[in-house]
Design an enzyme around this catalytic site. Structure first.
Site, PDB file in Angstrom:
ATOM      1  N   GLN A   1      -5.162  -0.578  -4.920  1.00 15.88           N
ATOM      2  CA  GLN A   1      -5.779  -1.705  -5.621  1.00 15.88           C
ATOM      3  C   GLN A   1      -6.535  -1.251  -6.862  1.00 15.88           C
ATOM      4  O   GLN A   1      -6.554  -1.964  -7.883  1.00 15.88           O
ATOM      5  CB  GLN A   1      -6.713  -2.451  -4.669  1.00 15.88           C
ATOM      6  CG  GLN A   1      -7.322  -3.715  -5.279  1.00 15.88           C
ATOM      7  CD  GLN A   1      -8.114  -4.518  -4.270  1.00 15.88           C
ATOM      8  OE1 GLN A   1      -7.724  -4.636  -3.108  1.00 15.88           O
ATOM      9  NE2 GLN A   1      -9.240  -5.068  -4.689  1.00 15.88           N
TER      10      GLN A   1
ATOM     11  N   CYS B   1      -3.502  -2.292   6.165  1.00 13.21           N
ATOM     12  CA  CYS B   1      -3.692  -0.966   6.747  1.00 13.21           C
ATOM     13  C   CYS B   1      -5.085  -0.839   7.367  1.00 13.21           C
ATOM     14  O   CYS B   1      -5.322   0.036   8.214  1.00 13.21           O
ATOM     15  CB  CYS B   1      -3.473   0.132   5.707  1.00 13.21           C
ATOM     16  SG  CYS B   1      -4.490  -0.042   4.221  1.00 13.21           S
TER      17      CYS B   1
ATOM     18  N   CYS C   1       0.844  -1.194   0.000  1.00 10.50           N
ATOM     19  CA  CYS C   1       0.000   0.000   0.000  1.00 10.50           C
ATOM     20  C   CYS C   1       0.881   1.246   0.000  1.00 10.50           C
ATOM     21  O   CYS C   1       1.758   1.396   0.855  1.00 10.50           O
ATOM     22  CB  CYS C   1      -0.895  -0.013   1.231  1.00 10.50           C
ATOM     23  SG  CYS C   1      -1.725   1.553   1.567  1.00 10.50           S
ATOM     24  N   GLU C   2       0.664   2.127  -0.958  1.00 14.38           N
ATOM     25  CA  GLU C   2       1.510   3.314  -1.053  1.00 14.38           C
ATOM     26  C   GLU C   2       1.175   4.366   0.004  1.00 14.38           C
ATOM     27  O   GLU C   2       1.940   5.313   0.202  1.00 14.38           O
ATOM     28  CB  GLU C   2       1.394   3.945  -2.444  1.00 14.38           C
ATOM     29  CG  GLU C   2       0.053   4.533  -2.774  1.00 14.38           C
ATOM     30  CD  GLU C   2       0.023   5.147  -4.159  1.00 14.38           C
ATOM     31  OE1 GLU C   2      -0.660   6.173  -4.320  1.00 14.38           O
ATOM     32  OE2 GLU C   2       0.676   4.617  -5.075  1.00 14.38           O
TER      33      GLU C   2
ATOM     34  N   HIS D   1      -6.353  -5.695   2.980  1.00 15.38           N
ATOM     35  CA  HIS D   1      -5.406  -4.603   3.209  1.00 15.38           C
ATOM     36  C   HIS D   1      -5.027  -4.543   4.685  1.00 15.38           C
ATOM     37  O   HIS D   1      -5.881  -4.331   5.551  1.00 15.38           O
ATOM     38  CB  HIS D   1      -6.021  -3.279   2.762  1.00 15.38           C
ATOM     39  CG  HIS D   1      -6.222  -3.187   1.272  1.00 15.38           C
ATOM     40  ND1 HIS D   1      -5.481  -2.363   0.475  1.00 15.38           N
ATOM     41  CD2 HIS D   1      -7.074  -3.856   0.455  1.00 15.38           C
ATOM     42  CE1 HIS D   1      -5.871  -2.503  -0.789  1.00 15.38           C
ATOM     43  NE2 HIS D   1      -6.836  -3.402  -0.825  1.00 15.38           N
TER      44      HIS D   1
END
Length: 295
Positions: A226, A256, A185-186, A254
């Site tokens: 995504q 996060c 995840c950026e 995810h």
């Protein structure tokens, strides 16, 4: 005879900075440089460029709901960072060779010392002692791991396909489902993972089945969201074999959302991209979704 640069300045005695001091040019700067060279007639991508080969869409793709930006391999948001002057299409780029421009991107291995120092600083900021036995080699290990997690930046569609495109008189749907995917995840630099399902309707050309999984690997091994990953995979398949349509569905978990924030451990995110007949024809789209969800 003294070596000179494009401005007529002697560069014989210009020292080459160590890799740690080489300025890292942002992907936007690189793209701007490429765009400027194209406008000035010094095209960065030559005739052998993979993207150039398919810059014009054939008649069969006119039904695709893709604008000019969508037709490019690199969907805006994920940088494409050419590393050397030997990268296909960049052999003649002046900014790779001119020492004064200082635009020579370092190899990924050359980044390891600086990245390890950054991890060492991070450990110190957490209140840890990077010199204790358990953490002594952690910065180097973490740096190597991060390079592996993001190895997709150094992979291109052309080299991964490796000419595994075959002429075949078929127009029936091809579906490869449940391709395992791992990405970063950026937004928080934590992992997300899941499964990718890809379908396409050939128009005289088919792709080696393993290459669909390799396309997923190229784009998932980058800092991602995504939604963008789903679109990049679909566009890449389109560029590879020019099918009548492409469909991609990703179901991801995810970390996060699981490890921090709302901490919903059972939540899943589903994204899809439908191109060509998969978007225009409800029956074709329904057939693909039924195949994807079947056991």
């Amino acid at each position: 005879m003294a070596a000179v640069n494009g401005n007529g300045k002697d560069i014989t005695d210009v020292p080459v900075p160590p890799s740690s001091l080489i300025r890292r040019v942002s992907s936007r700067s690189i793209r701007n440089s490429i765009s400027e060279e194209k406008e000035n007639g010094d095209a960065c991508a030559g005739k052998g460029s993979f993207v150039n080969k398919y810059s014009k869409k054939p008649e069969a793709l006119k039904s695709f709901h893709m604008n000019e930006a969508d037709s490019e391999l690199e969907v805006p948001g994920t940088p494409m960072t050419p590393r050397t002057s030997t990268t296909p299409g960049h052999e003649n780029c002046t900014f790779h060779h001119d020492l004064e421009l200082d635009h020579r991107p370092p190899t990924r291995e050359a980044l390891l010392p600086d990245m390890a120092n950054s991890y060492r600083l991070l450990l110190t900021g957490l209140g840890e002692d990077p010199e204790r036995q358990g953490l002594l080699k952690t910065p180097e290990r973490a740096a190597k791991a991060m390079l592996f997690f993001t190895k997709g930046y150094d992979q291109s569609l052309e080299e991964v396909l490796n000419n595994a495109i075959f002429d075949e008189d078929t127009d029936e749907m091809v579906v490869v489902k449940d391709i395992e995917m791992f990405s970063m995840c950026e937004h928080h630099l934590v992992p997300f993972y899941g499964k990718v399902s890809i379908g396409y309707l050939p128009q005289g050309k088919i792709l080696g089945l393993s290459k669909l999984a390799r396309i997923v690997e190229i784009f998932s091994r980058r800092l991602q969201v995504q939604e963008r990953l789903t679109k990049q995979i679909a566009v890449a398949v389109t560029q590879a074999v020019r099918p009548a349509g492409v469909a991609v569905v990703i179901e991801g978990v995810h970390m996060c959302m699981v490890m921090r924030g709302v901490q919903k451990i059972n939540s899943k995110t589903v994204t899809s991209t439908m191109l060509g007949v998969f978007r225009d024809d409800p029956k074709t789209r329904e057939e693909f979704l039924n195949l994807v969800h079947s056991k």
